[in-house]
Design an enzyme around this catalytic site. Structure first.
Site, short mmCIF file in Angstrom:
data_model
loop_
_atom_site.label_atom_id
_atom_site.label_comp_id
_atom_site.label_asym_id
_atom_site.label_seq_id
_atom_site.Cartn_x
_atom_site.Cartn_y
_atom_site.Cartn_z
CB ILE A 1 10.66 -7.63 5.23
CG1 ILE A 1 9.83 -6.37 4.93
CG2 ILE A 1 12.15 -7.27 5.29
CD1 ILE A 1 9.82 -5.34 6.05
CG ASP B 1 6.34 -16.20 10.81
OD1 ASP B 1 6.74 -15.30 10.04
OD2 ASP B 1 5.20 -16.18 11.34
NE ARG C 1 7.78 0.09 13.96
CZ ARG C 1 7.99 0.27 12.65
NH1 ARG C 1 9.17 0.03 12.13
NH2 ARG C 1 7.02 0.71 11.87
CG ASP D 1 16.65 1.52 9.24
OD1 ASP D 1 17.33 2.52 8.94
OD2 ASP D 1 15.53 1.28 8.74
CD GLU E 1 12.95 6.17 14.19
OE1 GLU E 1 12.22 6.70 13.32
OE2 GLU E 1 13.23 4.96 14.19
CG HIS F 1 12.79 4.39 10.50
ND1 HIS F 1 12.00 4.33 11.61
CD2 HIS F 1 12.21 3.53 9.61
CE1 HIS F 1 10.99 3.50 11.41
NE2 HIS F 1 11.10 2.99 10.20
CB ILE F 2 17.10 4.78 5.24
CG1 ILE F 2 18.26 3.88 5.73
CG2 ILE F 2 17.37 6.25 5.54
CD1 ILE F 2 19.57 4.10 4.99
N1 LIG Z 1 12.86 0.00 8.87
C1 LIG Z 1 11.82 0.27 8.11
O1 LIG Z 1 11.78 1.30 7.43
C2 LIG Z 1 10.66 -0.67 8.06
C3 LIG Z 1 10.40 -1.56 9.08
N2 LIG Z 1 9.35 -2.43 9.00
C4 LIG Z 1 9.11 -3.35 10.12
O2 LIG Z 1 9.21 -4.70 9.61
C5 LIG Z 1 8.14 -5.48 10.12
C6 LIG Z 1 7.83 -6.64 9.18
O3 LIG Z 1 7.30 -6.15 7.96
P1 LIG Z 1 6.69 -7.13 6.84
O4 LIG Z 1 7.60 -8.25 6.56
O5 LIG Z 1 6.26 -6.27 5.70
O6 LIG Z 1 5.41 -7.67 7.62
P2 LIG Z 1 4.59 -9.01 7.34
O7 LIG Z 1 3.29 -8.82 8.04
O8 LIG Z 1 4.58 -9.34 5.89
O9 LIG Z 1 5.46 -10.14 8.07
C7 LIG Z 1 5.63 -10.22 9.45
C8 LIG Z 1 5.85 -11.68 9.83
O10 LIG Z 1 6.21 -11.75 11.20
C9 LIG Z 1 5.50 -12.84 11.79
N3 LIG Z 1 5.44 -12.61 13.23
C10 LIG Z 1 4.55 -11.88 13.96
N4 LIG Z 1 4.91 -11.85 15.25
C11 LIG Z 1 6.05 -12.58 15.35
C12 LIG Z 1 6.91 -12.92 16.43
N5 LIG Z 1 6.67 -12.49 17.67
N6 LIG Z 1 7.98 -13.71 16.17
C13 LIG Z 1 8.23 -14.15 14.91
N7 LIG Z 1 7.46 -13.85 13.86
C14 LIG Z 1 6.39 -13.07 14.07
C15 LIG Z 1 4.17 -12.89 11.09
O11 LIG Z 1 3.55 -14.16 11.20
C16 LIG Z 1 4.59 -12.56 9.65
O12 LIG Z 1 4.92 -13.72 8.92
C17 LIG Z 1 6.99 -4.46 10.29
O13 LIG Z 1 6.05 -4.90 11.27
C18 LIG Z 1 7.70 -3.19 10.70
O14 LIG Z 1 7.78 -3.10 12.10
C19 LIG Z 1 8.55 -2.48 7.90
C20 LIG Z 1 8.77 -1.64 6.85
C21 LIG Z 1 9.80 -0.60 6.87
O1 LIG Z 2 6.55 0.79 7.13
C1 LIG Z 2 7.09 0.81 8.26
O2 LIG Z 2 6.70 0.09 9.20
C2 LIG Z 2 8.22 1.70 8.51
O3 LIG Z 2 8.88 1.58 9.52
C3 LIG Z 2 8.53 2.76 7.51
O4 LIG Z 2 8.79 3.96 8.17
P1 LIG Z 2 8.65 5.35 7.36
O5 LIG Z 2 7.24 5.39 6.86
O6 LIG Z 2 9.66 5.25 6.22
O7 LIG Z 2 8.98 6.43 8.34
#
Ligand SMILES: NC(=O)C1=CN([C@@H]2O[C@H](COP(=O)(O)OP(=O)(O)OC[C@H]3O[C@@H](n4cnc5c(N)ncnc54)[C@H](O)[C@@H]3O)[C@@H](O)[C@H]2O)C=CC1
Ligand SMILES: O=C(O)C(=O)COP(=O)(O)O
Length: 311
Positions: free
Chosen positions: A155, A174, A235, A259, A264, A282-283
């Site tokens: 992301i 990171d 989170r 978000d 929730e 949470h979208i």
């Molecule tokens: N609001 C929503 O609907 C969603 C929220 N998320 C949240 O976004 C987070 C990131 O997702 P992605 O980018 O797909 O994961 P990802 O695994 O591709 O990237 C996470 C990055 O964070 C780094 N990292 C780990 N701990 C860290 C720290 N303490 N400080 C700085 N960097 C750190 C990792 O090395 C990695 O490069 C998920 O863990 C989830 O909690 C993800 C998808 C949907």
């Molecule tokens: O993929 C994640 O970590 C998310 O936060 C997505 O949440 P959701 O599955 O859309 O309720």
């Protein structure tokens, strides 16, 4: 017939096309109460007899896993697995997998949407007009401003590309910085403190830390530039919420967009209701495209682990 529990709140019927691969492979789908996160009690009631679980963001506790005597795999239709007691899963030999990258675009586009909404006060302008007020809040442009990205994974990198396209500078932190990632001379990996002290806006894209310490605790929030914007689509426990509210009260943090919430829906939540906060339900990953990719990947991951019952 071997059973699979499907809990994601985004799946409201068994008709989702990707789920048919499970029935075609001979599994019976057990759908949890639609549209919400199942409670621990619901999991304890439904998990016995299930060999697989297609899971959402709900808490999956050691107690729930103790009832899941036949469970072999928990497959997340998303990315965050902070709700799962991973130690308990490991000790029971239950594999946990994620739909990596499936919803990255959805979240990254939301984060940029929130950044623009903060910079131009779009939601409050809309609210004012709807109540017959003419409230022209002077905004700021993003060109030349510095975005701090905490967590430069799937992301974070997309957010970075979008910010560079808006002519912003990007500072990223990171825990495992990828030295081969160098998208522009307006991008650099920096220390967390450098990011905190120099960013005009900060967006969080790292997983929740396993330890309870918030990444943005009171001391960290005190290091931020006066008038910074803060965006959290990652989170809730990454931020000390009480400390953030007091920084918002005195405008040290000019505004925040959030978000994700500890509970929730966040009924009566002080942060969500704060006048300097834009709150979304949470979208981040809740787009047609992200959900389709996430469910497909989660089903593929499930079937890869479980042998199909019928070929
Ligand atoms: N609001 C929503 O609907 C969603 C929220 N998320 C949240 O976004 C987070 C990131 O997702 P992605 O980018 O797909 O994961 P990802 O695994 O591709 O990237 C996470 C990055 O964070 C780094 N990292 C780990 N701990 C860290 C720290 N303490 N400080 C700085 N960097 C750190 C990792 O090395 C990695 O490069 C998920 O863990 C989830 O909690 C993800 C998808 C949907
Ligand atoms: O993929 C994640 O970590 C998310 O936060 C997505 O949440 P959701 O599955 O859309 O309720």
């Amino acid at each position: 017939m071997a059973k699979i529990l499907v809990t994601p709140r985004s799946i409201t019927s068994q008709g989702h096309s990707a789920l048919s691969a499970l029935t075609n492979a001979g599994y019976e789908i057990i759908l949890a109460t639609p549209g919400q996160q199942p409670s621990e009690n619901e999991l304890i009631e439904r998990l016995p007899g299930c060999v697989g679980m297609l899971a959402g963001v709900e808490k999956i506790s050691a107690r729930a896993l103790a009832a899941a005597t036949e469970l072999q795999v928990i497959s997340r239709n998303g990315v965050g697995i902070d709700g799962i007691d991973l130690a308990a899963a490991e000790s029971r030999g239950i594999r946990v997998c994620r739909a990596e990258g499936s919803n990255a675009r959805g979240v990254a586009e939301l984060a940029i949407g929130l950044l623009l909404s903060l910079a131009r006060a779009i939601p409050s302008g809309d609210r004012a007009i709807k109540s017959d007020q003419w409230e022209r809040r002077q905004g700021i442009e993003l060109e030349g401003k510095t975005l701090g990205i905490v967590g430069c994974g799937r992301i974070g990198r997309l957010v970075c590309e979008f910010a560079l396209a808006l002519d912003m500078r990007v500072l990223a932190y990171d825990v495992v910085p990828d030295s081969t990632y160098a998208p522009s001379d307006r991008f650099s990996f920096v220390s967390l403190d450098h990011l905190f002290e120099n960013a005009d806006a900060i967006t969080l894209h790292c997983p929740a830390s396993v330890e309870d310490e918030a990444l943005l605790d009171c001391a960290a929030l005190s290091k931020l530039k006066h008038g910074v914007f803060l965006i959290n689509t990652a989170r809730p426990n990454l931020i000390d919420i009480d400390a953030l509210i007091s920084k918002l009260d005195n405008a040290e943090v000019r505004a925040a967009a959030v978000d994700v919430f500890e509970i929730e829906p966040p009924i009566g939540d002080r942060l969500a209701k704060h006048p300097r906060v834009i709150a979304t339900p949470h979208i981040g990953g809740f787009t047609h495209e992200s959900i389709d990719r996430a469910v497909q990947m989660a089903v593929d991951n499930l079937l890869e682990t479980l042998c199909p019952v019928v070929q």
